[in-house]
Design an enzyme around this catalytic site. Structure first.
Site, PDB file in Angstrom:
ATOM      1  N   LYS A 117      85.769  88.315  31.241  1.00 17.65           N
ATOM      2  CA  LYS A 117      87.119  87.738  31.310  1.00 17.65           C
ATOM      3  C   LYS A 117      87.242  86.421  30.542  1.00 17.65           C
ATOM      4  CE  LYS A 117      88.548  89.982  35.589  1.00 17.65           C
ATOM      5  NZ  LYS A 117      87.297  90.646  36.006  1.00 17.65           N
TER       6      LYS A 117
HETATM    7  C1  LIG Z   1      87.324  92.057  36.135  1.00 10.84           C
HETATM    8  C2  LIG Z   1      86.027  92.762  36.044  1.00 10.84           C
HETATM    9  C3  LIG Z   1      85.957  94.169  35.846  1.00 10.84           C
HETATM   10  C4  LIG Z   1      87.198  95.031  35.784  1.00 10.84           C
HETATM   11  O1  LIG Z   1      87.998  94.782  34.651  1.00 10.84           O
HETATM   12  P1  LIG Z   1      89.524  95.282  34.614  1.00 10.84           P
HETATM   13  O2  LIG Z   1      90.066  94.756  33.344  1.00 10.84           O
HETATM   14  O3  LIG Z   1      90.174  94.659  35.824  1.00 10.84           O
HETATM   15  O4  LIG Z   1      89.508  96.744  34.707  1.00 10.84           O
HETATM   16  C5  LIG Z   1      84.724  94.745  35.689  1.00 10.84           C
HETATM   17  N1  LIG Z   1      83.589  94.025  35.776  1.00 10.84           N
HETATM   18  C6  LIG Z   1      83.598  92.690  35.970  1.00 10.84           C
HETATM   19  C7  LIG Z   1      82.315  91.954  36.069  1.00 10.84           C
HETATM   20  C8  LIG Z   1      84.825  92.009  36.117  1.00 10.84           C
HETATM   21  O5  LIG Z   1      84.825  90.687  36.340  1.00 10.84           O
END
Ligand SMILES: *Cc1c(COP(=O)(O)O)cnc(C)c1O
Length: 434
Positions: free
Chosen positions: A107
């Site tokens: 993210k």
């Molecule tokens: C947020 C997150 C996900 C999921 O991603 P999305 O875009 O919400 O589908 C998967 N793995 C980790 C470690 C995350 O922080």
């Protein structure tokens, strides 16, 4: 470029409006009116470009009509201060490591990009007012957003998190920063945090008092830049001579990450098909099987960043494919894994390949082991560094997981947070006093 709402009842918005509003007025998600395909030449020479160069071309297709190239370049280059290497795990399975950013989870790119884009709009308008970003988190989102926005002038971030329900490492990543980041420790669960944020956006008095925006993956400036990852992954596979019959598996929760990849495919990225790997929260998996989308309350798992019972970006995927279930199934397969399957995968992959997965990446890896067909090469997203889930992972492999220096630094800081009850009246009174 104009942005329309997936609910079709809000006026078209400019990029700036879409980014500052987050959600459309009719509660739909913003979608770009057009998807600009990238030229064949770009794909022919993509293996000779750096991550930043590749990303700039993609960013230009999304945002080039609205942001001059020099400014866009500054946003992209400043966002991507780290790599996302493809690493071979075994045979025809490769890991796309998306955890080399400041908070060691994927993210980071979206959060940093959004912070810089908001900063750009503010500077362009000579806006001296303060923008307040509210974000509810079960762990990873809060740390990425807090670190992405840290020190950006004119923006203050409030991270709401459930008391005692995030890991110490995660908590330290947004409670020790200070400056323009305030951690709000809510006596409740994640859903209570989310409800406080939603209520704040709908409260007239509060919105007259201060400018509020959201940094969840509903925001176009947060989810679209994640497409950079997939173009660069393709480039790296092309360098290895393995770019034909490429299958990409994305561990998914709110489906922002995979949705950006699907935009990439619509722009011409030669990925054969995708696999969306779920934990026990299998709403999307069920949708692929039955054609029925039935959101339900989330269940807790050891891959907790994917504990989502009503994935917000489903509306975008549905819209992207013209609400056609068969068309969605032609591009995306689904998988779902229980906690015990995830544990088995982490242990087995470590023993067999010497590669340590985190619980989210484990769903991605297993998705390829189960879903790859003859002649295909698979890339899965390793979305977080295993040290972020130290306790869970150590218990599985019966071994120590080393904490990277960057994470260790956060843990040395002093925790600062504002205690809050879960009723909106007290949260509102707090914000009004700020
Ligand atoms: C947020 C997150 C996900 C999921 O991603 P999305 O875009 O919400 O589908 C998967 N793995 C980790 C470690 C995350 O922080």
């Amino acid at each position: 470029m104009r942005y329309y709402s997936t609910n079709g009842k809000a006026p078209l918005a400019t990029l700036q409006e879409a980014v500052t509003q987050g959600l459309a007025a009719d509660k739909g998600l913003f979608m770009p009116e057009r998807i600009v395909p990238l030229p064949d030449d770009f794909f022919k020479q993509i293996d000779k470009l750096s991550f930043q160069e590749t990303a700039l071309q993609v960013a230009n297709a999304f945002f080039g009509e609205d942001i001059p190239e020099t400014d866009l370049k500054a946003i992209v280059y400043d966002t991507l201060q780290f790599d996302c290497p493809v690493v071979k795990v075994k045979d025809n399975i490769y890991s796309l490591e998306l955890f080399h950013g400041p908070t060691l989870a994927f993210k980071d790119v979206g959060a940093r990009f959004m912070a810089r884009m908001l900063g750009y709009f503010r500077k362009k308008d000579n806006n001296t007012g303060l923008v307040n970003v509210l974000v509810a988190t079960s762990g990873d989102t809060g740390s990425a957003v807090a670190n992405g926005f840290l020190g950006v002038p004119g923006i203050h971030v409030y991270v709401l998190y459930p008391k005692g329900k995030v890991s110490k490492i995660q908590e330290s990543q947004f409670t020790t920063l200070g400056r323009n980041i305030t951690a709000v420790e809510v006596d409740g669960v994640f859903d209570d945090c989310q409800a406080l944020v939603k209520n704040a956006f709908m409260d007239k008095e509060l919105n007259e008092h201060m400018t509020l925006t959201s940094a969840n993956s509903i925001n176009v400036a947060r989810f679209l830049p994640q497409a950079f990852y997939y173009f660069y992954a393709y480039a790296q596979m092309k360098r290895l001579g393995l770019a034909d019959n490429l299958v990409v598996c994305v561990p998914s929760g709110n489906f922002g990450n995979i949705c950006s990849a699907l935009f990439g495919k619509k722009m011409g990225l030669p990925v054969k098909r995708f696999i969306a790997a779920n934990n026990a929260n299998d709403i999307f998996y069920k949708f692929l099987q039955t054609g029925q989308y039935e959101p339900k309350a989330s269940v807790q798992t050891i891959a907790n960043a994917m504990d989502v019972g009503n994935p917000s970006n489903f509306a975008r995927i549905f819209d992207l494919y013209g609400k056609d279930h068969a068309a969605i199934c032609a591009d995306i397969d689904g998988m779902t894994y229980t906690d015990s399957q995830i544990r088995n995968t982490v242990a087995r992959c470590y023993a067999e390949n010497g590669y340590l997965l985190d619980p989210h990446g484990a769903c991605g890896y297993q998705g390829l082991e189960d879903g790859l067909r003859e002649g295909e090469t698979g890339v899965f997203c390793e979305t977080a560094h295993p040290a972020k889930f130290k306790n869970v992972v150590e218990a599985i492999i019966n071994d120590q997981v080393e904490i990277p220096a960057r994470l260790g630094e956060f843990m040395k800081g002093t925790k600062q947070s504002v205690p809050m009850t879960k009723d909106f009246a007290s949260f509102k009174a707090y914000l009004l006093s700020e």
